[in-house]
Design a protein around this motif. Sequence first.
Motif, PDB file in Angstrom:
ATOM      1  N   ASP A 146     -23.891  31.858  29.843  1.00  0.00           N
ATOM      2  CA  ASP A 146     -25.075  31.101  29.464  1.00  0.00           C
ATOM      3  C   ASP A 146     -24.789  30.381  28.149  1.00  0.00           C
ATOM      4  OD1 ASP A 146     -28.223  30.904  29.951  1.00  0.00           O
ATOM      5  OD2 ASP A 146     -27.864  31.186  27.802  1.00  0.00           O
ATOM      6  N   PHE A 147     -25.178  29.094  28.053  1.00  0.00           N
ATOM      7  CA  PHE A 147     -24.840  28.325  26.867  1.00  0.00           C
ATOM      8  C   PHE A 147     -25.507  28.903  25.623  1.00  0.00           C
ATOM      9  CE2 PHE A 147     -24.889  24.204  24.359  1.00  0.00           C
ATOM     10  CZ  PHE A 147     -23.521  24.227  24.096  1.00  0.00           C
ATOM     11  N   ALA A 148     -26.699  29.452  25.760  1.00  0.00           N
ATOM     12  CA  ALA A 148     -27.355  30.079  24.609  1.00  0.00           C
ATOM     13  C   ALA A 148     -26.527  31.262  24.103  1.00  0.00           C
ATOM     14  CB  ALA A 148     -28.761  30.538  24.979  1.00  0.00           C
ATOM     15  N   ASP A 149     -25.978  32.046  25.014  1.00  0.00           N
ATOM     16  CA  ASP A 149     -25.135  33.175  24.604  1.00  0.00           C
ATOM     17  C   ASP A 149     -23.886  32.689  23.877  1.00  0.00           C
ATOM     18  OD1 ASP A 149     -26.892  35.010  25.679  1.00  0.00           O
ATOM     19  OD2 ASP A 149     -25.827  35.169  27.589  1.00  0.00           O
ATOM     20  N   VAL A 150     -23.311  31.587  24.353  1.00  0.00           N
ATOM     21  CA  VAL A 150     -22.158  30.994  23.681  1.00  0.00           C
ATOM     22  C   VAL A 150     -22.506  30.676  22.228  1.00  0.00           C
ATOM     23  CG1 VAL A 150     -20.667  28.952  23.586  1.00  0.00           C
ATOM     24  CG2 VAL A 150     -21.142  30.041  25.783  1.00  0.00           C
ATOM     25  N   LEU A 151     -23.667  30.063  22.032  1.00  0.00           N
ATOM     26  CA  LEU A 151     -24.084  29.675  20.687  1.00  0.00           C
ATOM     27  C   LEU A 151     -24.355  30.886  19.812  1.00  0.00           C
ATOM     28  CD1 LEU A 151     -26.456  26.725  21.660  1.00  0.00           C
ATOM     29  CD2 LEU A 151     -24.084  26.586  20.862  1.00  0.00           C
ATOM     30  N   PHE A 152     -24.990  31.902  20.364  1.00  0.00           N
ATOM     31  CA  PHE A 152     -25.289  33.105  19.583  1.00  0.00           C
ATOM     32  C   PHE A 152     -24.002  33.841  19.187  1.00  0.00           C
ATOM     33  CE2 PHE A 152     -29.636  33.148  21.748  1.00  0.00           C
ATOM     34  CZ  PHE A 152     -30.271  32.637  20.620  1.00  0.00           C
ATOM     35  N   ARG A 153     -23.037  33.920  20.102  1.00  0.00           N
ATOM     36  CA  ARG A 153     -21.775  34.597  19.773  1.00  0.00           C
ATOM     37  C   ARG A 153     -21.025  33.844  18.681  1.00  0.00           C
ATOM     38  NH1 ARG A 153     -17.582  36.334  24.144  1.00  0.00           N
ATOM     39  NH2 ARG A 153     -16.740  37.298  22.268  1.00  0.00           N
ATOM     40  N   ALA A 154     -20.971  32.524  18.827  1.00  0.00           N
ATOM     41  CA  ALA A 154     -20.271  31.721  17.817  1.00  0.00           C
ATOM     42  C   ALA A 154     -20.972  31.822  16.468  1.00  0.00           C
ATOM     43  CB  ALA A 154     -20.204  30.263  18.276  1.00  0.00           C
ATOM     44  N   GLU A 199     -32.118  26.321  22.947  1.00  0.00           N
ATOM     45  CA  GLU A 199     -31.603  26.352  24.308  1.00  0.00           C
ATOM     46  C   GLU A 199     -32.373  27.355  25.158  1.00  0.00           C
ATOM     47  OE1 GLU A 199     -28.859  25.686  27.602  1.00  0.00           O
ATOM     48  OE2 GLU A 199     -29.621  24.511  25.938  1.00  0.00           O
ATOM     49  N   LEU A 200     -32.707  28.490  24.582  1.00  0.00           N
ATOM     50  CA  LEU A 200     -33.453  29.508  25.324  1.00  0.00           C
ATOM     51  C   LEU A 200     -34.860  29.066  25.660  1.00  0.00           C
ATOM     52  CD1 LEU A 200     -32.553  32.939  23.656  1.00  0.00           C
ATOM     53  CD2 LEU A 200     -32.001  32.184  25.967  1.00  0.00           C
ATOM     54  N   THR A 201     -35.527  28.384  24.725  1.00  0.00           N
ATOM     55  CA  THR A 201     -36.950  28.067  24.905  1.00  0.00           C
ATOM     56  C   THR A 201     -37.173  26.861  25.810  1.00  0.00           C
ATOM     57  OG1 THR A 201     -36.911  26.826  22.820  1.00  0.00           O
ATOM     58  CG2 THR A 201     -37.658  29.108  22.733  1.00  0.00           C
ATOM     59  N   HIS A 202     -36.466  25.771  25.545  1.00  0.00           N
ATOM     60  CA  HIS A 202     -36.712  24.604  26.402  1.00  0.00           C
ATOM     61  C   HIS A 202     -35.464  23.778  26.683  1.00  0.00           C
ATOM     62  CE1 HIS A 202     -36.648  22.195  22.694  1.00  0.00           C
ATOM     63  NE2 HIS A 202     -37.521  23.047  22.189  1.00  0.00           N
TER      64      HIS A 202
END
Length: 205
Positions: A146-154, A199-202
């Motif tokens: 999930d792209f949001a997970d990518v952003l959170f990990r980075a 990314e998660l919200t909208h």
Amino acid sequence: MSGRQHHRPMTPGDGFFEAVTDEGSDPAAVRERAELAARLLVRGAHDSADAAVAERLVHLAETEGLETLAELWAGAPVDTVAGCLWRLYLLRSWVYADPAGVAAQFEAGRSGAPVARVVAGVADPPGPDELRAMIDQVLRGIVTGDFADVLFRAAAFARVVATGRAVLAPDGPEPTGPGHDVGRVLALAEQLESAGHVELTHGLG
């Protein structure tokens, strides 16, 4: 049947990046095409579930040139896919430019940012090879996760590194070069985390 629109993933070799900058010189038009390219890369690549696409995305800065990516995306707002992609590839370039130094910073920052350390998911001990493997795996997540997970990990990784840089700075002269400034790395962490929530919200634009 799902109404979701699927896109063929844009990947290096398709000639798209040349078209972004070659079709006229109007800055607004170039910016619009660059942001479209970023969305096609992220949204289309995720639909593909193709390991080869994931590898091409990981090495995009090497095949296309970091300068090309900077020209396309460095000016994009952080709350866009283009802005996030630039920050992700910039973070990868920092790691690859000085993996031993970044590993030392990560090690020094682990105790000061324990939650972020867990989210980043770096192997223990966090040596140079582990750091390179981690940042590449983060980018593969554009396709496999999930792209949001990518952003959170980075973001979590950058936060630990910034913490470690602050810890190590008093012990010697301030290093030079990209990625060493505490404020810059912390700002990157905060920007990526904020974008993950968007990314998660909208969804990012």
